[in-house]
Scaffold this motif. Sequence first.
Motif, PDB file in Angstrom:
ATOM      1  N   GLY A  89       0.583  -1.051   0.057  1.00  0.00           N
ATOM      2  CA  GLY A  89       0.040   0.109  -0.138  1.00  0.00           C
ATOM      3  C   GLY A  89       0.613   1.310   0.034  1.00  0.00           C
ATOM      4  O   GLY A  89      -0.185   2.340   0.297  1.00  0.00           O
ATOM      5  N   GLY A  90       2.279   0.633  -0.010  1.00  0.00           N
ATOM      6  CA  GLY A  90       2.728   2.075  -0.460  1.00  0.00           C
ATOM      7  C   GLY A  90       3.035   2.852  -1.467  1.00  0.00           C
ATOM      8  O   GLY A  90       2.741   2.595  -2.912  1.00  0.00           O
ATOM      9  N   ASP A  91       4.192   4.120  -1.826  1.00  0.00           N
ATOM     10  CA  ASP A  91       4.387   4.954  -2.726  1.00  0.00           C
ATOM     11  C   ASP A  91       4.889   4.656  -2.878  1.00  0.00           C
ATOM     12  O   ASP A  91       6.178   5.107  -2.475  1.00  0.00           O
ATOM     13  CB  ASP A  91       3.847   6.065  -2.852  1.00  0.00           C
ATOM     14  CG  ASP A  91       3.546   7.318  -3.909  1.00  0.00           C
ATOM     15  OD1 ASP A  91       4.328   7.259  -4.557  1.00  0.00           O
ATOM     16  OD2 ASP A  91       3.188   8.319  -3.554  1.00  0.00           O
ATOM     17  N   PRO A  92       5.259   3.655  -4.403  1.00  0.00           N
ATOM     18  CA  PRO A  92       6.907   3.628  -4.856  1.00  0.00           C
ATOM     19  C   PRO A  92       7.656   4.622  -5.171  1.00  0.00           C
ATOM     20  O   PRO A  92       9.017   4.832  -4.725  1.00  0.00           O
ATOM     21  CB  PRO A  92       6.357   2.541  -6.218  1.00  0.00           C
ATOM     22  CG  PRO A  92       4.856   1.765  -6.037  1.00  0.00           C
ATOM     23  CD  PRO A  92       4.464   2.984  -5.261  1.00  0.00           C
ATOM     24  N   PHE A  93       6.870   5.562  -5.569  1.00  0.00           N
ATOM     25  CA  PHE A  93       7.579   6.926  -6.380  1.00  0.00           C
ATOM     26  C   PHE A  93       8.139   7.751  -4.773  1.00  0.00           C
ATOM     27  O   PHE A  93       9.572   8.136  -4.696  1.00  0.00           O
ATOM     28  CB  PHE A  93       7.278   8.093  -6.913  1.00  0.00           C
ATOM     29  CG  PHE A  93       7.958   9.306  -7.517  1.00  0.00           C
ATOM     30  CD1 PHE A  93       8.900   8.795  -8.693  1.00  0.00           C
ATOM     31  CD2 PHE A  93       7.338   9.925  -6.878  1.00  0.00           C
ATOM     32  CE1 PHE A  93       9.318   9.910  -8.917  1.00  0.00           C
ATOM     33  CE2 PHE A  93       8.281  11.452  -7.243  1.00  0.00           C
ATOM     34  CZ  PHE A  93       9.518  11.489  -8.427  1.00  0.00           C
ATOM     35  N   LYS A  94       7.369   7.889  -3.707  1.00  0.00           N
ATOM     36  CA  LYS A  94       7.700   8.601  -2.401  1.00  0.00           C
ATOM     37  C   LYS A  94       8.818   7.954  -1.881  1.00  0.00           C
ATOM     38  O   LYS A  94       9.531   8.684  -1.449  1.00  0.00           O
ATOM     39  CB  LYS A  94       6.454   8.920  -2.169  1.00  0.00           C
ATOM     40  CG  LYS A  94       5.862  10.463  -2.674  1.00  0.00           C
ATOM     41  CD  LYS A  94       4.895  10.495  -1.878  1.00  0.00           C
ATOM     42  CE  LYS A  94       3.988  11.661  -2.886  1.00  0.00           C
ATOM     43  NZ  LYS A  94       3.244  11.933  -1.645  1.00  0.00           N
ATOM     44  N   GLU A  95       8.615   5.992  -1.636  1.00  0.00           N
ATOM     45  CA  GLU A  95       9.627   5.648  -0.536  1.00  0.00           C
ATOM     46  C   GLU A  95      10.674   4.765  -1.130  1.00  0.00           C
ATOM     47  O   GLU A  95      11.134   4.609  -0.256  1.00  0.00           O
ATOM     48  CB  GLU A  95       8.085   5.164   0.353  1.00  0.00           C
ATOM     49  CG  GLU A  95       7.672   5.335   0.636  1.00  0.00           C
ATOM     50  CD  GLU A  95       5.910   4.141   1.394  1.00  0.00           C
ATOM     51  OE1 GLU A  95       7.073   2.546   1.182  1.00  0.00           O
ATOM     52  OE2 GLU A  95       5.199   4.332   0.956  1.00  0.00           O
ATOM     53  N   TYR A  96      10.323   4.518  -2.833  1.00  0.00           N
ATOM     54  CA  TYR A  96      11.887   3.976  -3.330  1.00  0.00           C
ATOM     55  C   TYR A  96      12.297   5.575  -4.034  1.00  0.00           C
ATOM     56  O   TYR A  96      13.919   5.746  -4.182  1.00  0.00           O
ATOM     57  CB  TYR A  96      11.482   2.857  -3.990  1.00  0.00           C
ATOM     58  CG  TYR A  96      12.784   2.120  -4.708  1.00  0.00           C
ATOM     59  CD1 TYR A  96      13.950   2.459  -3.533  1.00  0.00           C
ATOM     60  CD2 TYR A  96      13.402   2.883  -6.033  1.00  0.00           C
ATOM     61  CE1 TYR A  96      14.910   1.294  -4.008  1.00  0.00           C
ATOM     62  CE2 TYR A  96      14.528   1.771  -6.404  1.00  0.00           C
ATOM     63  CZ  TYR A  96      14.820   1.538  -5.483  1.00  0.00           C
ATOM     64  OH  TYR A  96      16.071   0.747  -5.598  1.00  0.00           O
TER      65      TYR A  96
END
Length: 118
Positions: A89-96
């Motif tokens: 449920g995370g945001d791949p762009f913001k988190e990685y």
Amino acid sequence: MQEVHAIVGPILETMGLTGVPARRRMSRTKMLERFKADVNSVLFGTESFWQGVVRARRGVEQCHHHAPPFAVPDHPLIEAKLELIEQRGGDPFKEYSLPEAVLKLRQGVGRLNPHEAR
């Protein structure tokens, strides 16, 4: 990078600088040797030159980039990491993607020679 060098190279020559373009027939090692041997050289490279370029004497004085240093999202390892983030449920762009690009940018800027920076 060859196209960029073809345009910028002649301008650099008028300024007393030597362009060292990325070439398919020249190894990365050979390009770095040419770059390090001439303090008046400009290296035209791709992401593989983003890290690990250290030039004694004057160091690297400027870095110019045509795009932010984002990882290739379809690389199998990167793709797996992005999918894992998305699955929870995370945001791949913001988190990685964004933190990795910021880290690479900081590393690149950190290679600039502080004594020559203007």
